[in-house]
Design an enzyme around this catalytic site. Structure first.
Site, PDB file in Angstrom:
ATOM      1  N   SER A  54      -0.056   7.288   8.891  1.00 34.28           N
ATOM      2  CA  SER A  54       1.322   6.904   8.590  1.00 34.28           C
ATOM      3  C   SER A  54       2.096   8.127   8.142  1.00 34.28           C
ATOM      4  CB  SER A  54       1.372   5.878   7.450  1.00 34.28           C
ATOM      5  OG  SER A  54       1.133   4.592   7.946  1.00 34.28           O
ATOM      6  N   SER A  63      -7.816   5.718   8.440  1.00 37.30           N
ATOM      7  CA  SER A  63      -8.352   5.277   9.736  1.00 37.30           C
ATOM      8  C   SER A  63      -7.294   5.565  10.799  1.00 37.30           C
ATOM      9  CB  SER A  63      -8.658   3.780   9.705  1.00 37.30           C
ATOM     10  OG  SER A  63      -9.447   3.447   8.604  1.00 37.30           O
ATOM     11  N   GLU A 122       0.802  -1.229   0.000  1.00 37.35           N
ATOM     12  CA  GLU A 122       0.000   0.000   0.000  1.00 37.35           C
ATOM     13  C   GLU A 122       0.836   1.282   0.000  1.00 37.35           C
ATOM     14  OE1 GLU A 122      -2.203   1.176   3.603  1.00 37.35           O
ATOM     15  OE2 GLU A 122      -1.721  -0.805   4.378  1.00 37.35           O
ATOM     16  N   ARG A 153       9.186   4.742   6.209  1.00 38.81           N
ATOM     17  CA  ARG A 153       8.071   5.076   7.107  1.00 38.81           C
ATOM     18  C   ARG A 153       8.687   5.463   8.437  1.00 38.81           C
ATOM     19  NH1 ARG A 153       4.611   3.243  11.031  1.00 38.81           N
ATOM     20  NH2 ARG A 153       2.396   3.716  10.752  1.00 38.81           N
TER      21      ARG A 153
HETATM   22  P1  ADP Z   1      -8.504   3.688   5.156  1.00 33.93           P
HETATM   23  O1  ADP Z   1      -7.671   3.233   3.985  1.00 33.93           O
HETATM   24  O2  ADP Z   1      -7.926   3.351   6.481  1.00 33.93           O
HETATM   25  O3  ADP Z   1      -9.938   3.297   5.019  1.00 33.93           O
HETATM   26  P2  ADP Z   1      -8.980   6.439   4.193  1.00 33.93           P
HETATM   27  O4  ADP Z   1      -7.858   7.236   3.627  1.00 33.93           O
HETATM   28  O5  ADP Z   1      -9.975   5.917   3.211  1.00 33.93           O
HETATM   29  O6  ADP Z   1      -8.391   5.287   5.117  1.00 33.93           O
HETATM   30  O7  ADP Z   1      -9.684   7.343   5.267  1.00 33.93           O
HETATM   31  C1  ADP Z   1     -10.671   6.872   6.157  1.00 33.93           C
HETATM   32  C2  ADP Z   1     -11.136   8.026   7.013  1.00 33.93           C
HETATM   33  O8  ADP Z   1     -11.700   9.029   6.148  1.00 33.93           O
HETATM   34  C3  ADP Z   1     -12.234   7.713   7.992  1.00 33.93           C
HETATM   35  O9  ADP Z   1     -11.689   7.260   9.226  1.00 33.93           O
HETATM   36  C4  ADP Z   1     -12.946   9.044   8.156  1.00 33.93           C
HETATM   37  O10 ADP Z   1     -12.289   9.856   9.100  1.00 33.93           O
HETATM   38  C5  ADP Z   1     -12.760   9.696   6.795  1.00 33.93           C
HETATM   39  N1  ADP Z   1     -13.906   9.627   5.872  1.00 33.93           N
HETATM   40  C6  ADP Z   1     -14.100  10.487   4.826  1.00 33.93           C
HETATM   41  N2  ADP Z   1     -15.211  10.202   4.163  1.00 33.93           N
HETATM   42  C7  ADP Z   1     -15.775   9.130   4.786  1.00 33.93           C
HETATM   43  C8  ADP Z   1     -16.971   8.375   4.555  1.00 33.93           C
HETATM   44  N3  ADP Z   1     -17.825   8.675   3.565  1.00 33.93           N
HETATM   45  N4  ADP Z   1     -17.223   7.333   5.375  1.00 33.93           N
HETATM   46  C9  ADP Z   1     -16.377   7.020   6.379  1.00 33.93           C
HETATM   47  N5  ADP Z   1     -15.248   7.707   6.652  1.00 33.93           N
HETATM   48  C10 ADP Z   1     -14.932   8.754   5.869  1.00 33.93           C
END
Ligand code: ADP
Length: 362
Positions: free
Chosen positions: A189, A186, A135, A201
Site C-alpha cells: 500500500s 504480503s 489498519e 491511499r
Molecule cells: P501482512 O500484514 O500482510 O502479513 P507484513 O508486514 O507482516 O504483512 O509482511 C509480510 C511479509 O514479510 C511476507 O510476505 C514476507 O515477504 C515477509 N516476512 C518477513 N519475515 C517473515 C516470516 N518470518 N515469515 C513469513 N514472511 C515473512
C-alpha cells in the site's frame, strides 16, 4: 483508570495476511498496593511473555526491538514485540486459552484483515470480542508514536551500492510532513501523508512480500522467508535477467542506460541453456530484485505525482532484508537524480499493532 494496567493486560494485535504482530505493554510502575490486588493469572502471563523469547514452535519475540521507559496513558513501562505466522492462529488461540487470557479481559484491540476474518474464532475459543481498528489509521498512529519515543527509529542507507562504504545513518524525522509511506507486507500500500491523521491511499500493488516469498518457494523449493533471503544473499540475478548489455553489447548511451541495468527481469530464462546455468541462489536473488525494483519504480512515480520527496518504507518484507532496502535506496536515488530520499524505520512491521494498542480505551 490508573489501576487498569495491572488489572488487565494491554495488547495490540495486527493480524495480517502472512504474519500476526502482537505488541504487549508491560507496566513497570506497579505500586505495592496494585501488586497486592493483581490477580495471579495476569502476573503469570506477564512473566511468560517477558521471560521467554520463543512461544511454541511459531511465536518469536523480537527482543532487539523492545522499547523501555515509555509512557502510555500515564503508565510507565516497556513495549514487547511478538510475531507468529497468521496460519498458526488456531494454535495461538489455544495457547491463550491455556494461559487463562479469557478470564482477564473481555475484549482485545485488533487490526488488519484478520481482525475480521478471525473474529468468530476469538469469540468461540476465548470468549473474547475484538475491538477493531482500521489498519491504515493504526499504522500511522503507531508510526508517529514510536518515532517520537525512539530517537534512533528513522535511518537511511548511505552509499547503498558500495559494499565497503555502505552504512546506516540516523535521520531526524521530527519534521516528517509531507511524506510517502510504502507499506510492503504480503501486498503493498502506498499512502501520501500530509499531517497527523491526514493521509490518503494513493496506490498499491499485489506484487509484494507475499509474491516474493511465493515465487521463491516455487522456484527454489525453499520453505521460509529467512531461507529465501539467505539464498538471495548468495545469488546473482545477472544471469537470470536480461541486461541492457545482453541486448546492446554495452551501454545504451543515447538514453543513459548502463549495460548492467536490467532490461527484462527473468528475460534470460526462456533459453534452456541459460536455465541450466543458474542456481537456486540466482533465482532467489532475481526474484528479490524483480519484486523490489517494481515497488521502487511504482513508488517513484507516486512521489513525482504527489510532489513528495521523503519516502518511508515499512512492512515485514524489509525484515532481515538489507538487500531490498539498499536496492530501494539506490532506485530512488538513481532515477530521481537524488531528489528523493528513501527512509527506513527500525520497528518496520509493528506500527499497526502499536497504533492499535494506543487506541485502546476502557
Ligand atoms: P501482512 O500484514 O500482510 O502479513 P507484513 O508486514 O507482516 O504483512 O509482511 C509480510 C511479509 O514479510 C511476507 O510476505 C514476507 O515477504 C515477509 N516476512 C518477513 N519475515 C517473515 C516470516 N518470518 N515469515 C513469513 N514472511 C515473512
Amino acid at each position: 483508570s490508573l489501576a487498569m494496567a495491572t488489572t488487565m493486560p494491554w495488547f495490540g494485535m495486527d493480524i495480517g495476511g502472512t504474519l500476526c504482530k502482537l505488541v504487549y505493554f508491560e507496566p513497570k510502575d506497579i505500586t505495592p498496593d496494585e501488586a497486592e490486588l493483581e490477580v495471579e493469572t495476569l502476573r503469570n502471563i506477564r512473566r511468560y511473555l517477558t521471560k521467554n523469547s520463543a512461544y511454541g514452535k511459531d511465536g518469536h519475540r523480537d527482543t532487539h526491538l523492545q522499547m523501555d521507559d515509555v509512557v502510555v496513558r500515564g503508565r510507565r513501562g516497556s513495549f514487547h514485540f511478538i510475531r507468529f505466522p497468521t496460519s498458526a492462529m488456531g494454535k495461538f488461540l489455544e495457547l491463550a486459552k491455556d494461559k487463562g487470557m479469557a478470564t482477564l479481559v473481555s475484549s482485545v484491540c485488533a487490526t488488519g484483515g484478520g481482525a475480521y476474518k478471525f473474529e468468530k474464532n476469538f469469540r468461540e475459543v476465548l470468549n473474547l470480542s475484538l475491538h477493531k481498528f482500521d489498519e491504515l489509521d493504526s499504522l500511522l498512529y503507531g508510526l508517529q508514536y514510536v518515532e517520537m519515543n525512539n530517537p534512533t527509529e528513522c535511518y537511511y542507507w548511505k552509499h547503498p551500492t558500495r559494499e565497503d562504504k555502505c552504512e546506516k545513518v540516523n535521520f531526524d524525522f521530527s519534521q516528517p510532513y509531507p511524506f510517502l509511506l510504502v507499506n510492503i507486507g504480503s501486498g503493498v500500500s502506498i499512502l501520501a501523508v500530509y499531517g497527523p491523521g491526514v493521509y490518503k491511499r494513493i496506490s498499491g500493488t499485489s506484487l509484494g512480500g507475499g509474491t516474493f516469498l511465493g515465487l521463491c518457494c516455487l522456484l527454489t523449493g525453499c520453505n521460509s522467508f529467512e531461507e529465501a533471503i539467505e539464498l538471495a544473499s548468495k545469488g546473482d540475478n545477472t544471469s537470470v535477467d536480461k541486461l541492457v548489455r545482453d541486448i546492446y553489447g554495452g551501454d545504451y548511451d543515447r538514453f543513459d542506460l548502463p549495460g548492467d541495468l536490467v532490461a527484462s527481469s527473468f528475460g534470460n530464462m526462456n533459453s534452456k541453456d541459460k536455465r541450466q546455468l543458474v542456481s537456486r541462489e540466482d533465482l532467489a536473488r532475481a526474484t528479490l530484485v524483480t519484486i523490489t525494483n517494481n515497488i521502487g519504480s511504482i513508488t517513484r512515480m507516486c512521489a513525482l505525482n504527489e510532489k513528495i520527496e521523503k519516502v518511508v518504507f515499512v512492512g515485514n518484507f524489509l525484515r532481515v532484508n538489507p538487500i531490498a532496502m539498499k536496492l530501494l535506496a539506490y532506485a530512488l536515488d538513481y532515477w530521481s537524480k537524488k531528489a528523493l530520499k528513501a527512509l527506513f524505520l527500525e520497528h518496520e512491521g509493528y506500527f499497526g499493532a502499536v497504533g492499535c494498542l494506543l487506541q485502546l480505551h476502557c
